[in-house]
Design a protein around this motif. Structure first.
Motif, PDB file in Angstrom:
ATOM      1  N   HIS A  44     -43.337  31.249   9.558  1.00 22.17           N
ATOM      2  CA  HIS A  44     -42.744  32.079  10.607  1.00 22.17           C
ATOM      3  C   HIS A  44     -41.789  33.074   9.962  1.00 22.17           C
ATOM      4  CE1 HIS A  44     -41.249  33.281  14.551  1.00 22.17           C
ATOM      5  NE2 HIS A  44     -40.017  33.207  14.054  1.00 22.17           N
ATOM      6  N   ASP A  45     -41.918  34.347  10.350  1.00 24.34           N
ATOM      7  CA  ASP A  45     -41.071  35.406   9.811  1.00 24.34           C
ATOM      8  C   ASP A  45     -39.950  35.716  10.789  1.00 24.34           C
ATOM      9  OD1 ASP A  45     -42.585  35.825   7.451  1.00 24.34           O
ATOM     10  OD2 ASP A  45     -44.049  36.992   8.587  1.00 24.34           O
ATOM     11  N   TYR A  46     -38.708  35.446  10.367  1.00 22.56           N
ATOM     12  CA  TYR A  46     -37.538  35.891  11.101  1.00 22.56           C
ATOM     13  C   TYR A  46     -37.142  37.280  10.600  1.00 22.56           C
ATOM     14  CZ  TYR A  46     -37.206  30.997  12.515  1.00 22.56           C
ATOM     15  OH  TYR A  46     -37.474  29.752  13.026  1.00 22.56           O
ATOM     16  N   ARG A  47     -36.052  37.827  11.116  1.00 20.67           N
ATOM     17  CA  ARG A  47     -35.658  39.178  10.734  1.00 20.67           C
ATOM     18  C   ARG A  47     -35.290  39.258   9.263  1.00 20.67           C
ATOM     19  NH1 ARG A  47     -30.999  42.476  10.872  1.00 20.67           N
ATOM     20  NH2 ARG A  47     -29.721  40.685  11.472  1.00 20.67           N
ATOM     21  N   LEU A  48     -34.607  38.242   8.735  1.00 20.89           N
ATOM     22  CA  LEU A  48     -34.163  38.251   7.350  1.00 20.89           C
ATOM     23  C   LEU A  48     -34.765  37.138   6.508  1.00 20.89           C
ATOM     24  CD1 LEU A  48     -30.347  38.996   7.859  1.00 20.89           C
ATOM     25  CD2 LEU A  48     -32.145  40.623   7.251  1.00 20.89           C
ATOM     26  N   ILE A  49     -35.295  36.122   7.141  1.00 21.88           N
ATOM     27  CA  ILE A  49     -35.750  34.922   6.440  1.00 21.88           C
ATOM     28  C   ILE A  49     -37.184  34.604   6.832  1.00 21.88           C
ATOM     29  CG2 ILE A  49     -35.403  32.423   6.188  1.00 21.88           C
ATOM     30  CD1 ILE A  49     -32.440  32.886   6.575  1.00 21.88           C
ATOM     31  N   THR A  50     -37.966  34.141   5.851  1.00 22.36           N
ATOM     32  CA  THR A  50     -39.296  33.588   6.116  1.00 22.36           C
ATOM     33  C   THR A  50     -39.225  32.084   5.926  1.00 22.36           C
ATOM     34  OG1 THR A  50     -40.399  35.592   5.336  1.00 22.36           O
ATOM     35  CG2 THR A  50     -41.720  33.609   5.471  1.00 22.36           C
ATOM     36  N   ALA A  51     -39.688  31.339   6.924  1.00 24.19           N
ATOM     37  CA  ALA A  51     -39.638  29.874   6.893  1.00 24.19           C
ATOM     38  C   ALA A  51     -41.051  29.313   6.765  1.00 24.19           C
ATOM     39  CB  ALA A  51     -38.967  29.330   8.154  1.00 24.19           C
ATOM     40  N   TYR A  52     -41.179  28.267   5.938  1.00 21.17           N
ATOM     41  CA  TYR A  52     -42.459  27.585   5.746  1.00 21.17           C
ATOM     42  C   TYR A  52     -42.247  26.096   6.019  1.00 21.17           C
ATOM     43  CZ  TYR A  52     -43.465  31.804   3.005  1.00 21.17           C
ATOM     44  OH  TYR A  52     -43.619  33.097   2.566  1.00 21.17           O
ATOM     45  N   LEU A  53     -43.057  25.550   6.898  1.00 24.68           N
ATOM     46  CA  LEU A  53     -43.071  24.113   7.149  1.00 24.68           C
ATOM     47  C   LEU A  53     -44.406  23.573   6.671  1.00 24.68           C
ATOM     48  CD1 LEU A  53     -41.696  21.590   8.310  1.00 24.68           C
ATOM     49  CD2 LEU A  53     -42.729  22.169  10.532  1.00 24.68           C
ATOM     50  N   MET A  54     -44.365  22.611   5.723  1.00 27.92           N
ATOM     51  CA  MET A  54     -45.572  22.168   5.056  1.00 27.92           C
ATOM     52  C   MET A  54     -45.731  20.656   5.159  1.00 27.92           C
ATOM     53  SD  MET A  54     -44.759  24.356   1.603  1.00 27.92           S
ATOM     54  CE  MET A  54     -44.060  26.002   1.721  1.00 27.92           C
ATOM     55  N   ALA A  55     -46.977  20.240   5.253  1.00 27.51           N
ATOM     56  CA  ALA A  55     -47.338  18.819   5.188  1.00 27.51           C
ATOM     57  C   ALA A  55     -48.471  18.693   4.192  1.00 27.51           C
ATOM     58  CB  ALA A  55     -47.768  18.299   6.557  1.00 27.51           C
ATOM     59  N   TYR A  56     -48.416  17.647   3.349  1.00 27.00           N
ATOM     60  CA  TYR A  56     -49.436  17.542   2.303  1.00 27.00           C
ATOM     61  C   TYR A  56     -49.742  16.090   1.967  1.00 27.00           C
ATOM     62  CZ  TYR A  56     -45.524  16.621  -0.904  1.00 27.00           C
ATOM     63  OH  TYR A  56     -44.417  16.085  -1.514  1.00 27.00           O
ATOM     64  N   TYR A  57     -50.906  15.936   1.354  1.00 29.05           N
ATOM     65  CA  TYR A  57     -51.278  14.666   0.728  1.00 29.05           C
ATOM     66  C   TYR A  57     -51.883  15.003  -0.632  1.00 29.05           C
ATOM     67  CZ  TYR A  57     -53.708  10.438  -0.576  1.00 29.05           C
ATOM     68  OH  TYR A  57     -54.146   9.342  -1.272  1.00 29.05           O
ATOM     69  N   THR A  58     -51.288  14.472  -1.695  1.00 28.47           N
ATOM     70  CA  THR A  58     -51.724  14.769  -3.051  1.00 28.47           C
ATOM     71  C   THR A  58     -51.962  13.467  -3.809  1.00 28.47           C
ATOM     72  OG1 THR A  58     -50.329  16.749  -3.024  1.00 28.47           O
ATOM     73  CG2 THR A  58     -51.204  16.050  -5.160  1.00 28.47           C
TER      74      THR A  58
END
Length: 364
Positions: free
Chosen positions: A319-333
């Motif tokens: 998600h792109d905010y005005r000043l910050i880009t946020a990433y929410l991640m889920a993984y299995y490795t």
């Protein structure tokens, strides 16, 4: 007296940077938690010498710190190191680069046999990778063909699919020729280096192993995107050889804002009598990306190792905010997953099993 400055005489000085923070939770890993901060300040200067010639300089640093949480202890680590320090002189049809820089080429997008000079992890939205000390020249022909020539010195770390590093005191050199073909392009690449296997055999004579590698890649747009990328590596002194080959395709389905799907399959074969290794592996990877409006994007990345019967999974919501880009991640490795990037980084490689990750990125 009025002095009139030509319109092409422009000097541009910029200072910007990228600040990122990561919080990771991986309950089944030895280190179940991670807090990481990284700042990449960058200074660049662009000088237009005349209508066709320019000089460019860029310098940036990698400033990072991490805290690892274990069941019975907490460990901190960090470093400040050069990230890029390079300069470029360019003309109408050519350019020459010198310094600590990123060199990247090839047709594949995920499983990349021609990842000879970097260790970009396809799961990393920031594409963090160390540079190489090199001089690189490129010439562009009128028919869009181009030729690259390079020389490297002072680089020792393994890169991409390398099993061993390089001898930092031996020069490395090579080149690439890329030409348009009907509905696409085709390229051939070559590189010579002196490998150093002391990371596998400390205190042995395997510190100067001449190595030649040749790569062939091509891509076409025939309604769907199709490509292949391959590399043959031959080490002297009876140390062995390797072959890596990738086939891939992509297509954007007309669903909503457009669902982009990328599929690649990689075959790897190593025959290294010097360390008594003769093995092969097959890995399939798929990347799916879907934009949700102007400020949101959902992507999924998965690999499957056929011999080890080991799947991996990575889901990323951006998600792109005005000043910050946020990433929410889920993984299995899984522990046996294919190394498709720099496993020494703080991105995913240090964690196995399921996990969650939050990343915030600010650019100024």
């Amino acid at each position: 007296m009025l002095i009139q400055v030509p319109s092409w005489a422009q000097n541009t000085f910029n200072f910007d940077g990228q600040l990122s923070g990561v919080a990771n939770w991986s309950p089944e890993a030895e280190s179940w938690g991670l807090l990481n901060g990284r700042y990449l300040p960058e200074l660049n200067y662009d000088w237009k010498l005349d209508t066709t010639h320019s000089w460019y300089f860029e310098a940036s640093a990698n400033i990072w710190g991490s805290t690892y949480f274990y069941i019975d202890s907490v460990i901190t680590d960090g470093n400040v190191s050069p990230y890029r320090i390079w300069t470029r002189f360019s003309g109408k049809n050519y350019e020459v680069r010198l310094g600590l820089q990123k060199i990247d080429f090839g047709s594949a997008m995920i499983l990349r046999p021609l990842q000879w000079f970097n260790e970009i992890d396809p799961r990393d939205p920031l594409a963090i990778t160390d540079g190489v000390n090199a001089v690189l020249g490129r010439y562009y022909f009128k028919n869009n063909a181009n030729i690259w020539l390079w020389g490297l010195y002072g680089n020792k770390d393994p890169r991409g699919f390398d099993l061993v590093g390089s001898n930092a005191k031996a020069p490395e050199f090579g080149g690439r020729f890329q030409s348009p073909v009907p509905k696409g392009e085709l390229a051939v690449s070559y590189n010579h280096r002196t490998a150093d296997a002391s990371n596998l055999f400390p205190e042995t004579q395997f510190t100067e192993i001449p190595e030649d590698r040749i790569g062939l890649d091509g891509k076409w747009d025939v309604g769907v995107g199709l490509w292949f990328e391959s590399a043959y590596v031959k080490k002297q002194n009876n140390f062995g050889e390797a072959f890596l080959g990738t086939l891939g395709m992509d297509y954007t389905f007309p669903l909503g804002s457009g669902l982009m799907v990328v599929v690649e399959h990689l075959y790897v074969e190593y025959n290294l009598p010097g360390i008594d290794l003769n093995t092969h592996a097959n890995t399939t990877a798929m990347s799916v990306s879907y934009p949700i409006g102007f400020f949101d994007n959902l992507s999924m990345f998965t690999t499957y190792s056929w011999e080890a019967n080991a799947p991996s999974f990575f889901l990323n919501y951006q998600h792109d905010y005005r000043l910050i880009t946020a990433y929410l991640m889920a993984y299995y490795t899984p522990g046996t997953s294919l190394n498709v990037g720099n496993e020494e980084s703080d991105f995913v490689g240090n964690f196995t099993g399921p996990g969650l990750r939050l990343m915030l990125v600010f650019k100024h």
